[in-house]
Design an enzyme around this catalytic site. Structure first.
Site, PDB file in Angstrom:
ATOM      1  N   ASP A 137       0.835  -1.203   0.000  1.00 53.10           N
ATOM      2  CA  ASP A 137       0.000   0.000   0.000  1.00 53.10           C
ATOM      3  C   ASP A 137       0.869   1.252   0.000  1.00 53.10           C
ATOM      4  OD1 ASP A 137      -2.987   1.121   0.943  1.00 53.10           O
ATOM      5  OD2 ASP A 137      -1.316   2.318   1.715  1.00 53.10           O
TER       6      ASP A 137
ATOM      7  N   HIS B 251      -7.808   9.693  -1.778  1.00 54.72           N
ATOM      8  CA  HIS B 251      -7.109   9.667  -0.491  1.00 54.72           C
ATOM      9  C   HIS B 251      -7.899  10.319   0.645  1.00 54.72           C
ATOM     10  CE1 HIS B 251      -2.715   9.406   1.123  1.00 54.72           C
ATOM     11  NE2 HIS B 251      -3.585   9.041   2.031  1.00 54.72           N
TER      12      HIS B 251
ATOM     13  N   LYS C 133      -2.984   5.938  -4.236  1.00 52.74           N
ATOM     14  CA  LYS C 133      -4.074   6.859  -3.927  1.00 52.74           C
ATOM     15  C   LYS C 133      -3.924   8.198  -4.655  1.00 52.74           C
ATOM     16  CE  LYS C 133      -3.772   4.861   0.689  1.00 52.74           C
ATOM     17  NZ  LYS C 133      -2.360   4.459   0.621  1.00 52.74           N
TER      18      LYS C 133
ATOM     19  N   ILE D 151      -2.816  -2.846   7.144  1.00 50.64           N
ATOM     20  CA  ILE D 151      -1.545  -2.583   6.456  1.00 50.64           C
ATOM     21  C   ILE D 151      -0.507  -1.994   7.419  1.00 50.64           C
ATOM     22  CG2 ILE D 151      -2.365  -2.386   4.076  1.00 50.64           C
ATOM     23  CD1 ILE D 151      -2.724   0.642   4.598  1.00 50.64           C
TER      24      ILE D 151
ATOM     25  N   LEU E 150      -2.116   0.027  14.655  1.00 47.16           N
ATOM     26  CA  LEU E 150      -1.626  -0.174  16.024  1.00 47.16           C
ATOM     27  C   LEU E 150      -1.727   1.106  16.844  1.00 47.16           C
ATOM     28  CD1 LEU E 150       1.599  -2.221  15.121  1.00 47.16           C
ATOM     29  CD2 LEU E 150      -0.722  -3.081  15.539  1.00 47.16           C
TER      30      LEU E 150
ATOM     31  N   TYR F  84       2.880  10.005  -0.642  1.00 46.71           N
ATOM     32  CA  TYR F  84       4.025   9.498   0.106  1.00 46.71           C
ATOM     33  C   TYR F  84       5.337   9.719  -0.641  1.00 46.71           C
ATOM     34  CZ  TYR F  84       0.307   6.757   2.410  1.00 46.71           C
ATOM     35  OH  TYR F  84      -0.837   6.344   3.047  1.00 46.71           O
TER      36      TYR F  84
ATOM     37  N   ARG G 161      10.263  -7.437  12.445  1.00 48.05           N
ATOM     38  CA  ARG G 161       8.891  -7.007  12.721  1.00 48.05           C
ATOM     39  C   ARG G 161       7.972  -7.352  11.539  1.00 48.05           C
ATOM     40  NH1 ARG G 161       8.976  -2.671  16.509  1.00 48.05           N
ATOM     41  NH2 ARG G 161      10.012  -3.514  18.360  1.00 48.05           N
TER      42      ARG G 161
ATOM     43  N   LYS H  63       3.022  -0.926   9.115  1.00 46.67           N
ATOM     44  CA  LYS H  63       4.272  -0.449   8.523  1.00 46.67           C
ATOM     45  C   LYS H  63       5.420  -0.665   9.483  1.00 46.67           C
ATOM     46  CE  LYS H  63       6.271   3.172   9.285  1.00 46.67           C
ATOM     47  NZ  LYS H  63       6.609   4.553   9.664  1.00 46.67           N
TER      48      LYS H  63
ATOM     49  N   VAL I 197      10.104  -0.917   9.156  1.00 47.27           N
ATOM     50  CA  VAL I 197      11.281  -1.100   8.297  1.00 47.27           C
ATOM     51  C   VAL I 197      12.179  -2.204   8.853  1.00 47.27           C
ATOM     52  CG1 VAL I 197      11.252   1.252   7.392  1.00 47.27           C
ATOM     53  CG2 VAL I 197      12.525   0.760   9.496  1.00 47.27           C
TER      54      VAL I 197
END
Length: 283
Positions: A53, A114, A83, A234, A196, A58, A242, A236, A238
């Site tokens: 996504d 969006h 989006k 979705i 989260l 972004y 995780r 996120k 890096v």
């Protein structure tokens, strides 16, 4: 519902209102710097994610596209969402083409408006252009993001195609249950961003208690809650570790009682902007 097998387990797939299937657990790249996105998406694909996504706002679509091109996977194996920026609602066809080019793909699986930006008064007009692109086969499914009940009502009053998805801020302390129920009543799947609570909801005592009970991390418990409610989600990160942990949340099935305990954490406190008044251009 079908399941997609990965190295970390089986990721369920939801069928959208037009018959297109979408992996219920995907990988978001919001706030990942453009120069880091290529590596992060490559790591996510290696971990087993098949739903990525992104968004024009972004500014990292090209990084997503580069990682996909280098992955060796076929285009059909990866579900891509992007989006329409707020400031591009007056020229959605050109904006779509720019996103498609940046991603380096022939089609986009899911294309979302969006934000409604009601002060512009353009989202119903933009939707007509998305309907045209959809009819031409340039997009497999079209949807919206951050649309509140009144925005859905306005859109549905003039639309030919019912949105496939409404992507909204949703997490245990701000689940937007009423909006989610309205969306689903119209056949619109609910997709959660900031699932989260940007980490804040992971510190809750109930979440910690359930994590211990299920032998899981707090993040896995919250993601399992989303999946149990039927949300597309979705997360996120890096961190490759995780990424794998989050993907493994698909193997956790919370009881109805535990789903209810997490839902009871609702506080009504939004983290992001209020779609009723948000008017930034994203340009």
């Amino acid at each position: 519902m079908t399941e997609q097998t990965t190295a970390t387990g089986a990721v369920p797939e939801l069928t959208l209102n037009n018959g297109v299937t979408i992996p219920q657990l995907g990988f978001g790249v919001f706030q990942i710097p453009p120069e880091e996105t290529r590596v992060a998406v490559a790591q996510a694909l290696a971990a087993g994610y098949r739903h990525i996504d992104t968004a024009a706002a972004y500014r990292n679509e090209s990084g997503v596209g580069a990682a996909i091109a280098e992955s060796g996977m076929t285009r059909e194996d990866i579900f891509i969402t992007t989006k329409l920026r707020n400031g591009d609602q007056g020229s959605p066809r050109e904006a779509f083409e720019a996103s498609r080019t940046a991603l380096g793909v022939d089609w986009i699986d899911l294309y979302l408006i969006h934000w409604p930006v009601p002060s512009q008064g353009l989202f119903t007009q933009a939707w007509k252009e998305l309907e045209s692109l959809y009819a031409q086969g340039r997009i497999r499914a079209i949807g919206v993001s951050n649309f509140l009940p009144e925005h859905l009502d306005e859109l549905l009053a003039t639309s030919t195609v019912v949105p496939a998805v409404n992507q909204i801020e949703a997490h245990p302390t701000f689940a937007q249950a009423g909006l989610a129920e309205k969306s689903r009543r119209h056949g619109i799947a609910v997709e959660a961003y900031s699932p989260l609570g940007q980490g804040r909801d992971l510190e809750n005592e109930v979440v910690a208690e359930l994590a211990a009970a299920y032998g899981a991390t707090p993040a896995q418990v919250v993601l399992a809650w989303h999946l149990g409610l039927g949300n597309i989600v979705i997360p996120k990160t890096v961190s490759p570790e995780r990424m794998r942990e989050n993907l493994a949340a698909s193997t956790i099935k919370l009881s109805n009682a535990d789903l209810a305990r997490i839902s009871a954490l609702e506080t009504g406190t939004r983290i992001g902007a209020d779609p009723a008044v948000a008017a930034f251009t994203q340009l």
